[in-house]
Scaffold this motif. Structure first.
Motif, mmCIF file in Angstrom:
data_model
loop_
_atom_site.group_PDB
_atom_site.id
_atom_site.type_symbol
_atom_site.label_atom_id
_atom_site.label_comp_id
_atom_site.label_asym_id
_atom_site.label_seq_id
_atom_site.Cartn_x
_atom_site.Cartn_y
_atom_site.Cartn_z
ATOM 1 N N ASP A 171 -26.411 -46.914 -25.568
ATOM 2 C CA ASP A 171 -27.794 -46.461 -25.409
ATOM 3 C C ASP A 171 -28.736 -47.596 -25.027
ATOM 4 O O ASP A 171 -29.671 -47.398 -24.240
ATOM 5 C CB ASP A 171 -28.280 -45.808 -26.699
ATOM 6 N N LEU A 174 -28.334 -48.475 -21.298
ATOM 7 C CA LEU A 174 -28.893 -47.386 -20.493
ATOM 8 C C LEU A 174 -30.413 -47.345 -20.621
ATOM 9 O O LEU A 174 -31.114 -47.000 -19.664
ATOM 10 C CB LEU A 174 -28.290 -46.054 -20.919
ATOM 11 N N GLY A 175 -30.911 -47.709 -21.800
ATOM 12 C CA GLY A 175 -32.358 -47.740 -21.976
ATOM 13 C C GLY A 175 -33.025 -48.751 -21.073
ATOM 14 O O GLY A 175 -34.093 -48.489 -20.499
ATOM 15 N N ALA A 178 -33.092 -47.343 -17.704
ATOM 16 C CA ALA A 178 -34.153 -46.346 -17.592
ATOM 17 C C ALA A 178 -35.510 -47.014 -17.366
ATOM 18 O O ALA A 178 -36.327 -46.549 -16.559
ATOM 19 C CB ALA A 178 -34.188 -45.476 -18.845
ATOM 20 N N ASP A 185 -34.683 -40.727 -17.455
ATOM 21 C CA ASP A 185 -34.819 -40.699 -18.909
ATOM 22 C C ASP A 185 -36.036 -39.832 -19.234
ATOM 23 O O ASP A 185 -37.076 -40.327 -19.680
ATOM 24 C CB ASP A 185 -35.006 -42.128 -19.435
ATOM 25 N N GLY A 188 -37.739 -40.248 -22.569
ATOM 26 C CA GLY A 188 -37.940 -41.622 -23.007
ATOM 27 C C GLY A 188 -37.079 -42.048 -24.178
ATOM 28 O O GLY A 188 -37.282 -43.144 -24.733
ATOM 29 N N TRP A 189 -36.073 -41.227 -24.545
ATOM 30 C CA TRP A 189 -35.271 -41.553 -25.719
ATOM 31 C C TRP A 189 -34.444 -42.819 -25.511
ATOM 32 O O TRP A 189 -34.376 -43.678 -26.394
ATOM 33 C CB TRP A 189 -34.347 -40.376 -26.059
ATOM 34 N N LEU A 190 -33.822 -42.947 -24.341
ATOM 35 C CA LEU A 190 -33.008 -44.131 -24.075
ATOM 36 C C LEU A 190 -33.869 -45.390 -24.050
ATOM 37 O O LEU A 190 -33.488 -46.426 -24.622
ATOM 38 C CB LEU A 190 -32.261 -43.966 -22.754
ATOM 39 N N ALA A 191 -35.025 -45.323 -23.415
ATOM 40 C CA ALA A 191 -35.921 -46.478 -23.393
ATOM 41 C C ALA A 191 -36.334 -46.860 -24.805
ATOM 42 O O ALA A 191 -36.448 -48.053 -25.140
ATOM 43 C CB ALA A 191 -37.149 -46.177 -22.546
ATOM 44 N N ALA A 248 -27.320 -38.323 -24.768
ATOM 45 C CA ALA A 248 -27.872 -38.879 -23.535
ATOM 46 C C ALA A 248 -26.840 -39.722 -22.794
ATOM 47 O O ALA A 248 -26.703 -39.628 -21.569
ATOM 48 C CB ALA A 248 -29.106 -39.718 -23.844
ATOM 49 N N TRP A 252 -25.006 -38.987 -19.132
ATOM 50 C CA TRP A 252 -24.950 -39.963 -18.037
ATOM 51 C C TRP A 252 -23.506 -40.183 -17.610
ATOM 52 O O TRP A 252 -23.205 -40.206 -16.408
ATOM 53 C CB TRP A 252 -25.573 -41.279 -18.495
#
Length: 318
Positions: A171, A174-175, A178, A185, A188-191, A248, A252
């Motif tokens: 995560d 990936l964030g 993002a 995203d 905005g969960w990954l960020a 998430a 992906w």
């Protein structure tokens, strides 16, 4: 907590206003009026000390909100204590304010710092403030207690042990993707996972009772598991098909044309701040088995039962 004479305004008044409230009244902090602190001993416990630094453009995006910078600084340091099975209690801050980082930004940084120090029960004991032409740089020295001789080291894994990891993996990397616009995203969960990781302090008891060796997953799962192998003088076999993934990350992954390359990316991206450990038998609650400790001195990565070459095992600092 000495201050740089080149800082704007009255630096000592600013320290008193912004940072003295964060001491929590700890007697050894002396209201930040001294240039050193005293840490009283806790009989029957060892003092665990760790230090991490973060730099703008490396560990967080240029232009990141100051309160988020401070909160990530706290959390990445507490993640190290979590992997050692330690209870955090105090910290020392060093921060270099860059040009253009004015009073409002410094106040926001202090507010974010205070929010997370209070949330995790940590007192600010001292530190230093300086100015710099840039980029923004800050470091925290975090202190924790662990019962005597019970700190979980990287060394200690033995052939036949299970390699397990907490939470979900991939995560954080990936964030970051993002935030740079590489992947979508929508919520905005990954960020958020990249910006504000959660130190796994609640795993303390499980690590103290079960873990033979542990490390936090900051540079990448493959790299950090490799640190355990190197310190323990053993090899590892990791099965990436067993990676615990968030919804998430799985979404992906399902959209990638090369599943093997995608799994390697998740396992090497870093910034997850989970805990990877070696245990005997089945993993404890909140951990997922992802491999085994084997004889030798290399980390073998497998996908669908086949060995997979991993050139870059994680973040490299130099």
């Amino acid at each position: 907590m000495p201050a740089d004479k080149t800082a704007n305004g009255d630096e000592f008044s600013e320290i008193a206003r912004l940072f003295r409230p964060l001491t929590g009244g700890a007697p050894g902090a002396f209201d930040l009026l001294d240039d050193a602190a005293v840490v009283p001993q806790w009989p029957g416990f060892d003092l665990v000390v760790t230090k991490d630094a973060i730099v703008e453009g490396v560990h967080f995006p240029v232009g990141e909100a100051p309160d988020l910078i401070a909160r990530k600084l706290v959390r990445v340091n507490l993640s190290d204590l979590a992997a050692k099975a330690a209870d955090p209690f105090g910290c020392f801050l060093a921060v270099a304010w860059p040009r253009g980082f004015g009073a409002a930004e410094r106040e926001a940084f202090a507010a974010g710092l205070g929010e997370d120090l209070r949330a995790f029960g940590v007192d600010l004991l001292g530190g230093d403030t300086v100015s710099t032409p840039g980029p923004f740089t800050a470091s925290l020295t975090a202190l924790g207690w662990v019962p005597a001789d019970r700190m979980v080291r990287r060394a200690g894994a033995q052939v036949g042990d299970t390699i397990a990891v907490s939470g979900t993996i991939g995560d954080g990397g990936l964030g970051l993707a993002a935030l740079t616009g590489e992947i979508a995203d929508p919520d905005g969960w990954l960020a958020g996972r990249y910006r504000l990781p959660t130190p796994r302090l609640e795993l303390r008891d499980a690590l103290r009772t079960r873990a033979k060796a542990a490390a936090d997953v900051s540079d990448g799962l493959v790299a950090d598991a490799g640190h355990i192998a190197e310190a323990s003088g053993v090899g590892l076999r990791l099965d990436l098909d067993r990676l615990p993934l968030s919804a998430a990350a799985r979404g992906w992954l399902d959209g990638q044309p090369d599943r093997t390359a995608a799994l390697v990316r998740l396992a090497t991206g870093g910034d997850d701040y989970e805990v990877v450990c070696a245990v005997s038998g089945d993993p404890p609650k909140d951990f997922t088995a992802i491999g085994e400790v084997v004889a030798g001195a290399r980390v073998e990565v497998r996908v669908e039962g086949r060995k997979t070459d991993v050139v870059h095992k994680g973040w490299r600092h130099l």
